[in-house]
Scaffold this motif. Structure first.
Motif, PDB file in Angstrom:
ATOM      1  N   GLU A   1      24.480  53.311  -1.645  1.00 54.43           N
ATOM      2  CA  GLU A   1      23.527  52.448  -1.668  1.00 54.43           C
ATOM      3  C   GLU A   1      23.360  51.398  -1.193  1.00 54.43           C
ATOM      4  OE1 GLU A   1      20.775  54.335  -0.373  1.00 54.43           O
ATOM      5  OE2 GLU A   1      22.552  56.283  -0.998  1.00 54.43           O
ATOM      6  N   GLU A   2      23.720  50.096  -1.733  1.00 58.25           N
ATOM      7  CA  GLU A   2      24.289  49.208  -1.947  1.00 58.25           C
ATOM      8  C   GLU A   2      25.211  48.591  -1.001  1.00 58.25           C
ATOM      9  OE1 GLU A   2      25.701  46.408  -4.807  1.00 58.25           O
ATOM     10  OE2 GLU A   2      25.603  47.629  -6.209  1.00 58.25           O
ATOM     11  N   MET A   3      25.902  49.343  -0.282  1.00 57.54           N
ATOM     12  CA  MET A   3      26.776  48.952   1.071  1.00 57.54           C
ATOM     13  C   MET A   3      25.992  49.509   2.470  1.00 57.54           C
ATOM     14  SD  MET A   3      30.155  51.234  -0.142  1.00 57.54           S
ATOM     15  CE  MET A   3      31.616  50.804   0.783  1.00 57.54           C
ATOM     16  N   SER A   4      24.779  50.014   2.000  1.00 55.04           N
ATOM     17  CA  SER A   4      23.495  49.780   3.197  1.00 55.04           C
ATOM     18  C   SER A   4      23.104  49.273   4.139  1.00 55.04           C
ATOM     19  CB  SER A   4      23.333  51.205   3.374  1.00 55.04           C
ATOM     20  OG  SER A   4      21.919  51.231   2.757  1.00 55.04           O
ATOM     21  N   ASP A   5      23.304  48.120   3.085  1.00 52.18           N
ATOM     22  CA  ASP A   5      22.833  46.946   3.382  1.00 52.18           C
ATOM     23  C   ASP A   5      22.900  45.637   4.426  1.00 52.18           C
ATOM     24  OD1 ASP A   5      20.862  47.313   1.196  1.00 52.18           O
ATOM     25  OD2 ASP A   5      21.422  45.965  -0.232  1.00 52.18           O
ATOM     26  N   PRO A   6      22.568  45.035   5.302  1.00 50.49           N
ATOM     27  CA  PRO A   6      23.314  44.213   6.306  1.00 50.49           C
ATOM     28  C   PRO A   6      24.667  43.407   5.828  1.00 50.49           C
ATOM     29  CG  PRO A   6      20.912  45.105   6.650  1.00 50.49           C
ATOM     30  CD  PRO A   6      20.763  45.339   5.586  1.00 50.49           C
ATOM     31  N   GLN A   7      23.810  43.355   5.071  1.00 50.88           N
ATOM     32  CA  GLN A   7      24.644  41.930   4.451  1.00 50.88           C
ATOM     33  C   GLN A   7      26.050  42.382   4.200  1.00 50.88           C
ATOM     34  OE1 GLN A   7      22.223  42.178   3.053  1.00 50.88           O
ATOM     35  NE2 GLN A   7      22.410  41.959   0.446  1.00 50.88           N
ATOM     36  N   ASN A   8      26.187  43.605   3.404  1.00 51.61           N
ATOM     37  CA  ASN A   8      27.200  44.389   2.861  1.00 51.61           C
ATOM     38  C   ASN A   8      28.075  45.374   4.249  1.00 51.61           C
ATOM     39  OD1 ASN A   8      27.017  43.282   0.937  1.00 51.61           O
ATOM     40  ND2 ASN A   8      25.810  44.910   0.015  1.00 51.61           N
ATOM     41  N   ILE A   9      27.588  46.050   5.500  1.00 47.20           N
ATOM     42  CA  ILE A   9      27.691  46.989   5.580  1.00 47.20           C
ATOM     43  C   ILE A   9      29.157  47.047   6.242  1.00 47.20           C
ATOM     44  CG2 ILE A   9      27.127  46.306   8.107  1.00 47.20           C
ATOM     45  CD1 ILE A   9      26.808  49.362   6.686  1.00 47.20           C
ATOM     46  N   GLN A  10      29.792  45.598   6.119  1.00 49.91           N
ATOM     47  CA  GLN A  10      31.333  45.326   7.163  1.00 49.91           C
ATOM     48  C   GLN A  10      32.679  46.056   6.616  1.00 49.91           C
ATOM     49  OE1 GLN A  10      32.402  44.021   9.947  1.00 49.91           O
ATOM     50  NE2 GLN A  10      30.054  43.840  10.283  1.00 49.91           N
ATOM     51  N   LEU A  11      31.763  46.253   4.754  1.00 47.98           N
ATOM     52  CA  LEU A  11      32.637  46.837   4.507  1.00 47.98           C
ATOM     53  C   LEU A  11      32.988  48.504   4.511  1.00 47.98           C
ATOM     54  CD1 LEU A  11      34.637  46.903   1.648  1.00 47.98           C
ATOM     55  CD2 LEU A  11      32.720  47.451   0.494  1.00 47.98           C
ATOM     56  N   ALA A  12      31.890  48.930   4.736  1.00 45.34           N
ATOM     57  CA  ALA A  12      32.096  50.633   5.327  1.00 45.34           C
ATOM     58  C   ALA A  12      32.463  50.632   6.934  1.00 45.34           C
ATOM     59  CB  ALA A  12      30.495  51.345   5.214  1.00 45.34           C
ATOM     60  N   LEU A  13      31.760  49.678   7.361  1.00 48.82           N
ATOM     61  CA  LEU A  13      32.539  49.928   8.446  1.00 48.82           C
ATOM     62  C   LEU A  13      34.144  49.294   9.240  1.00 48.82           C
ATOM     63  CD1 LEU A  13      30.030  47.811  10.802  1.00 48.82           C
ATOM     64  CD2 LEU A  13      30.186  49.960  11.226  1.00 48.82           C
ATOM     65  N   ARG A  14      34.277  48.768   7.945  1.00 45.66           N
ATOM     66  CA  ARG A  14      35.831  48.673   7.541  1.00 45.66           C
ATOM     67  C   ARG A  14      36.756  50.164   7.648  1.00 45.66           C
ATOM     68  NH1 ARG A  14      41.034  47.804   9.106  1.00 45.66           N
ATOM     69  NH2 ARG A  14      42.561  47.448   7.986  1.00 45.66           N
ATOM     70  N   VAL A  15      36.066  50.884   6.309  1.00 49.97           N
ATOM     71  CA  VAL A  15      37.015  51.801   5.896  1.00 49.97           C
ATOM     72  C   VAL A  15      36.637  53.162   7.417  1.00 49.97           C
ATOM     73  CG1 VAL A  15      35.967  53.896   4.439  1.00 49.97           C
ATOM     74  CG2 VAL A  15      35.633  52.284   3.634  1.00 49.97           C
ATOM     75  N   MET A  16      35.708  53.108   7.785  1.00 53.51           N
ATOM     76  CA  MET A  16      35.571  53.999   8.914  1.00 53.51           C
ATOM     77  C   MET A  16      36.311  53.837  10.259  1.00 53.51           C
ATOM     78  SD  MET A  16      33.384  56.061   7.704  1.00 53.51           S
ATOM     79  CE  MET A  16      33.840  56.173   9.587  1.00 53.51           C
ATOM     80  N   GLU A  17      36.634  52.105  10.114  1.00 52.25           N
ATOM     81  CA  GLU A  17      37.646  51.757  11.196  1.00 52.25           C
ATOM     82  C   GLU A  17      38.991  52.664  10.345  1.00 52.25           C
ATOM     83  OE1 GLU A  17      40.065  48.079  12.971  1.00 52.25           O
ATOM     84  OE2 GLU A  17      37.990  48.110  11.855  1.00 52.25           O
ATOM     85  N   LEU A  18      39.576  52.375   9.205  1.00 51.92           N
ATOM     86  CA  LEU A  18      40.662  53.492   9.001  1.00 51.92           C
ATOM     87  C   LEU A  18      41.077  54.830   8.696  1.00 51.92           C
ATOM     88  CD1 LEU A  18      41.179  50.786   5.702  1.00 51.92           C
ATOM     89  CD2 LEU A  18      42.981  50.334   7.301  1.00 51.92           C
ATOM     90  N   CYS A  19      39.525  55.052   8.644  1.00 56.01           N
ATOM     91  CA  CYS A  19      39.366  56.574   8.862  1.00 56.01           C
ATOM     92  C   CYS A  19      40.260  56.848  10.575  1.00 56.01           C
ATOM     93  CB  CYS A  19      38.547  56.894   8.842  1.00 56.01           C
ATOM     94  SG  CYS A  19      38.246  57.555   7.623  1.00 56.01           S
ATOM     95  N   ARG A  20      39.605  55.981  11.705  1.00 58.44           N
ATOM     96  CA  ARG A  20      40.051  56.617  12.301  1.00 58.44           C
ATOM     97  C   ARG A  20      41.694  55.617  12.942  1.00 58.44           C
ATOM     98  NH1 ARG A  20      40.050  52.732  17.609  1.00 58.44           N
ATOM     99  NH2 ARG A  20      38.920  51.282  16.156  1.00 58.44           N
ATOM    100  N   THR A  21      41.725  54.584  12.651  1.00 62.58           N
ATOM    101  CA  THR A  21      43.258  54.078  12.914  1.00 62.58           C
ATOM    102  C   THR A  21      44.432  54.229  12.472  1.00 62.58           C
ATOM    103  OG1 THR A  21      43.115  51.913  12.109  1.00 62.58           O
ATOM    104  CG2 THR A  21      42.018  51.991  14.161  1.00 62.58           C
ATOM    105  N   GLN A  22      44.247  55.035  11.484  1.00 56.58           N
ATOM    106  CA  GLN A  22      45.013  55.401   9.923  1.00 56.58           C
ATOM    107  C   GLN A  22      44.756  56.653   9.745  1.00 56.58           C
ATOM    108  OE1 GLN A  22      46.711  52.155   7.147  1.00 56.58           O
ATOM    109  NE2 GLN A  22      46.025  50.469   8.831  1.00 56.58           N
ATOM    110  N   PRO A  23      44.600  58.179   9.690  1.00 56.14           N
ATOM    111  CA  PRO A  23      44.299  59.315   9.502  1.00 56.14           C
ATOM    112  C   PRO A  23      45.098  59.679   8.563  1.00 56.14           C
ATOM    113  CG  PRO A  23      44.818  59.109  11.956  1.00 56.14           C
ATOM    114  CD  PRO A  23      45.383  57.561  11.829  1.00 56.14           C
TER     115      PRO A  23
END
Length: 489
Positions: A201-223
């Motif tokens: 839930e902390e990760m969903s705060d706008p100031q923290n969202i980049q961490l979650a987006l990085r995880v998703m980027e890794l899911c796409r670029t390094q499956p």
């Protein structure tokens, strides 16, 4: 014999502890590396690991702290040298720490209380931002330091919480962006180990969202990095707040990756409880309603930019997920009552069908079966099966739902679906999905049955499709009735 072994172990313990303490009083040399390697090796043995004195860890902590200070001085003063030996010594400290934590709650607690988490994170941050001459030499200590944090956190809530408190979100983001695939993999492991519902839930705060987006980027670029996929499916998709926050901050390309993971999660779960909350399904249905018109740009060729194409692909992926959610998964069948979903889907089918008939374009029916699944255009089309899946969703939403059956009739969707009972290589199985949808529309609904019978009488419906459904049209007293075919006829 056992007493003698224990005595030898105790003596070895004391000798090693003294040797580690001795490093503090001398200038670093290769012999110090040998002392640390001996300690690392000894800690692989469970008996030694269980018996090691806190004093040894205290000395190791002082060695690591001194190395941290020296490396920072090296980076500030280029005349001091490359720091190569210090980096090797640091890596070996981390290895010893890593080994000490294996299945050992006592050692985990001792290392946490001595302050190892703080100094380790300080070093890892330094490695990510250093200008040392021996830049390549940082990867070994970087990997070992992250592995230590992973072992420290396993099964130890206090360690998990402290690592999170001192590294979230910026340092974790740095480590997941390291220029080393193994380090990124280990950092993903640490993140996965530390995560729980409040942290997500902390990760969903706008100031923290980049961490979650990085995880998703890794899911796409390094499956192949299994940890990031595990984080996404086991933690992220279970939080509607985080899914909505990520979706808002993503490019369309990244949204497709998120939706593909959602789709896979729905497919892979054996039980009805896939962990995806109803609020996520509601959000995706609303997103489909708002953005579905983007797919129509594919017919005009106006999808010249990659971003426009990706927006259309997002709509297609949303449709796939909604089809899967409404395929008899009871926890998502409330989507039948979504205020916009059915109307949106019928209207979009009307538009796609009309565009496909108006001129030859990406939505037109085709009979090009030789190239299907090969190198022909049909297998490359981004809208393969799109019309079929629109019909599938309509069928799902009308299953045992009189209100939706009536709504489709009022929207003139029944003739539209009957008009799609023909084989189409751009929409494999479209006739089967159309038959499935018609069955769900006619079930226990006399008005819909009478409408289809009237269509047949006027010759505007494909009667062969009705036969496949198991219905026949019978004239009785001057009117047409739709009747089920008897099994013995």
């Amino acid at each position: 014999m056992k007493k003698a072994n224990m005595a030898a172990s105790t003596n070895g313990n004391l000798d090693l502890s003294a040797s580690i303490a001795g490093i503090l009083n001398e200038k670093h040399c290769p012999e110090h590396l040998l002392v640390l390697k001996t300690f690392t090796s000894a800690l692989r043995d469970k008996e030694y690991r269980d018996a090691v004195e806190e004093e040894a860890f205290s000395s190791l902590f002082k060695v690591l702290s001194r190395l941290c200070d020296e490396l920072q001085a090296e980076a500030e003063d280029e005349d001091l040298g490359s720091g190569a030996l210090q980096l090797q010594l640091t890596a070996e400290c981390f290895r010893a720490q890593r080994n000490a934590c294996v299945q050992n709650t006592r050692n985990q607690s001792i290392l946490r209380e001595l302050g190892f988490i703080n100094v380790t994170l300080k070093l890892l941050s330094f490695f990510q931002n250093t200008n040392l001459v021996s830049r390549d030499g940082i990867f070994e200590p970087l990997r070992c330091g992250i592995q230590f944090l992973g072992n420290l956190a396993v099964g130890n809530q206090m360690c998990k919480d402290e690592i999170w408190q001192l590294s979230f979100p910026n340092l974790l983001l740095q480590l997941l962006s390291a220029d080393d695939e193994k380090a990124v993999n280990y950092a993903s492991m640490v993140l996965n180990t530390c995560l729980d519902e409040p942290k997500v839930e902390e990760m969903s705060d706008p100031q923290n969202i980049q961490l979650a987006l990085r995880v998703m980027e890794l899911c796409r670029t390094q499956p192949d990095l299994d940890w990031t996929v595990l984080i996404a499916t086991q933690h992220f998709l279970k939080s509607s707040a985080l899914v909505e926050s990520m979706y808002s901050g993503m490019s369309h390309h990244e949204r497709v990756t998120l939706l593909e993971l959602l789709f896979a999660q729905l497919r892979e779960e054996d039980t009805e409880e896939c962990g995806i909350p109803p609020s996520v399904a509601r959000f995706l249905a609303s997103s489909f309603h708002k953005g579905c018109g983007a797919v129509l740009t594919l017919a005009t060729g106006s999808a010249s930019s990659d971003e426009v194409l990706q927006e259309a692909l997002t709509v297609i992926s949303l449709l796939d997920v909604l089809c899967e959610m409404t395929s008899d998964l009871k926890q998502f069948m409330f989507l039948q009552d979504h205020p916009d979903l059915l109307v949106t889907t019928v209207e979009l089918l009307k538009q796609v069908h009309a565009i496909g008939k108006a001129s030859k374009n990406i939505f037109s029916s085709a009979q090009n079966f030789s190239s299907f699944g090969g190198d022909g255009d049909s297998s490359q089309s981004p809208v393969i099966s799109f019309k079929a899946h629109l019909i599938r969703l309509i069928g799902n939403l009308c299953h045992s739902n009189t209100n939706n059956q009536n709504k489709v009739r009022e929207l003139e969707g029944i003739p539209l679906i009957l008009d799609n009972c023909n084989i189409d290589s751009n929409n494999p199985f479209i006739s089967q999905w159309a038959i499935f949808a018609i069955r769900n529309l006619l079930e226990h609904n006399m008005q819909n049955q009478e409408l289809v019978a009237a269509l047949e009488r006027r010759g505007t419906a494909d009667y062969s499709a009705l036969k496949e459904l198991g219905f026949l049209v019978e004239e009785r007293d001057g009117s047409l009735l739709l009747k089920p075919v008897r099994k013995d006829s």
